[in-house]
Write an enzyme that holds these catalytic residues in place. Structure first.
Site, PDB file in Angstrom:
ATOM      1  N   ALA A   4       0.825  -1.216   0.000  1.00 10.44           N
ATOM      2  CA  ALA A   4       0.000   0.000   0.000  1.00 10.44           C
ATOM      3  C   ALA A   4       0.855   1.261   0.000  1.00 10.44           C
ATOM      4  CB  ALA A   4      -0.924  -0.011   1.216  1.00 10.44           C
TER       5      ALA A   4
ATOM      6  N   HIS B  63      -0.544  -4.597  -6.434  1.00  9.78           N
ATOM      7  CA  HIS B  63      -0.311  -4.435  -4.996  1.00  9.78           C
ATOM      8  C   HIS B  63      -1.538  -4.812  -4.193  1.00  9.78           C
ATOM      9  CE1 HIS B  63      -2.760  -0.931  -3.816  1.00  9.78           C
ATOM     10  NE2 HIS B  63      -2.664  -0.602  -5.100  1.00  9.78           N
ATOM     11  N   CYS B  64      -1.300  -5.015  -2.906  1.00  6.40           N
ATOM     12  CA  CYS B  64      -2.363  -5.149  -1.917  1.00  6.40           C
ATOM     13  C   CYS B  64      -1.872  -4.386  -0.691  1.00  6.40           C
ATOM     14  CB  CYS B  64      -2.697  -6.620  -1.635  1.00  6.40           C
ATOM     15  SG  CYS B  64      -1.301  -7.643  -1.135  1.00  6.40           S
ATOM     16  N   ALA B  65      -2.253  -4.766   0.497  1.00  6.20           N
ATOM     17  CA  ALA B  65      -1.806  -4.030   1.682  1.00  6.20           C
ATOM     18  C   ALA B  65      -0.324  -4.270   1.968  1.00  6.20           C
ATOM     19  CB  ALA B  65      -2.654  -4.418   2.890  1.00  6.20           C
TER      20      ALA B  65
ATOM     21  N   SER C 298      -1.929  -9.783  -3.791  1.00  3.79           N
ATOM     22  CA  SER C 298      -1.277  -9.336  -5.033  1.00  3.79           C
ATOM     23  C   SER C 298      -0.317 -10.392  -5.560  1.00  3.79           C
ATOM     24  CB  SER C 298      -0.559  -8.007  -4.810  1.00  3.79           C
ATOM     25  OG  SER C 298       0.363  -8.097  -3.745  1.00  3.79           O
TER      26      SER C 298
END
Length: 198
Positions: free
Chosen positions: A58, A137-139, A145
């Site tokens: 993130a 992406h993710c967190a 991701s």
């Protein structure tokens, strides 16, 4: 010519048939071992894991200046939503970044597999544009991701699940949750059947 050489000339050389063992799909336990044992890459906010394909978190996704500096042209957010990584097309307005969002939970019971093909196509189409670079992406950049990037490599780069994991892990440590690994196993088996390698 001595007698040994004459015998060699008369006796045909017999080469054993090469045994090609069929692809053995990995078990969940062996995949988890692979993910934990082969940790060698450093975990930074963003890593290039395949030519022009980046995996990140993130923090990286929110740093528009850094993304532009890296030449990122497309952002795939696998943790989209108000209570997750709340970026979006609006967040990237005024930049050259194109956005694709998926509201996915990092939960073993969440069905991420329904997004494998559409997102893999989006990534492929973006990478086919000259000078394009894609961030997925993710967190944290290790589970949701990473799962999407693995699916892309399996679908469009013809990799097995193990090959895809090893390819990504050479550049970034990843750890998809057990439910996502099971979904990737299903994809791996389906792709191997379709290509006749199972």
């Amino acid at each position: 010519m001595d007698s040994l050489q004459k015998q060699e000339l008369r006796r045909p050389k017999i080469h054993g048939a090469v045994q090609v063992s069929p692809y053995q799909p990995p078990t969940l336990a062996s995949l988890q071992r692979l993910l934990w044992v082969r940790r060698t890459a450093t975990l930074t906010h963003i890593n290039e894991v395949w030519p022009n394909l980046f995996l990140g978190d993130a923090y990286a996704a929110r740093d528009k200046g850094r993304l532009i500096q890296l030449g990122i042209t497309h952002v795939v957010n696998v943790a989209a939503g108000k209570f997750q990584v709340d970026t979006g097309a609006k967040f990237y307005r005024g930049t050259p970044l194109e956005y694709y969002g998926i509201e996915a939970d990092d939960n073993p019971f969440f069905d991420l597999s329904v997004h494998f093909l559409p997102v893999a196509r989006y990534i492929r189409d973006a990478l086919n544009i000259p000078r394009s670079r894609v961030l997925v992406h993710c967190a944290m950049g290790v589970s949701r991701s990473a799962t999407i990037v693995l699916a892309f490599l399996m679908i469009f780069e013809n990799m097995t699940l193990v090959d895809a994991i090893q390819t990504v892990q050479a550049h970034r440590d990843i750890c998809p949750n057990s439910g996502f690994l099971r979904q990737l196993q299903v994809l791996d088996n389906r792709l191997r059947r379709e290509t006749g390698r199972l």
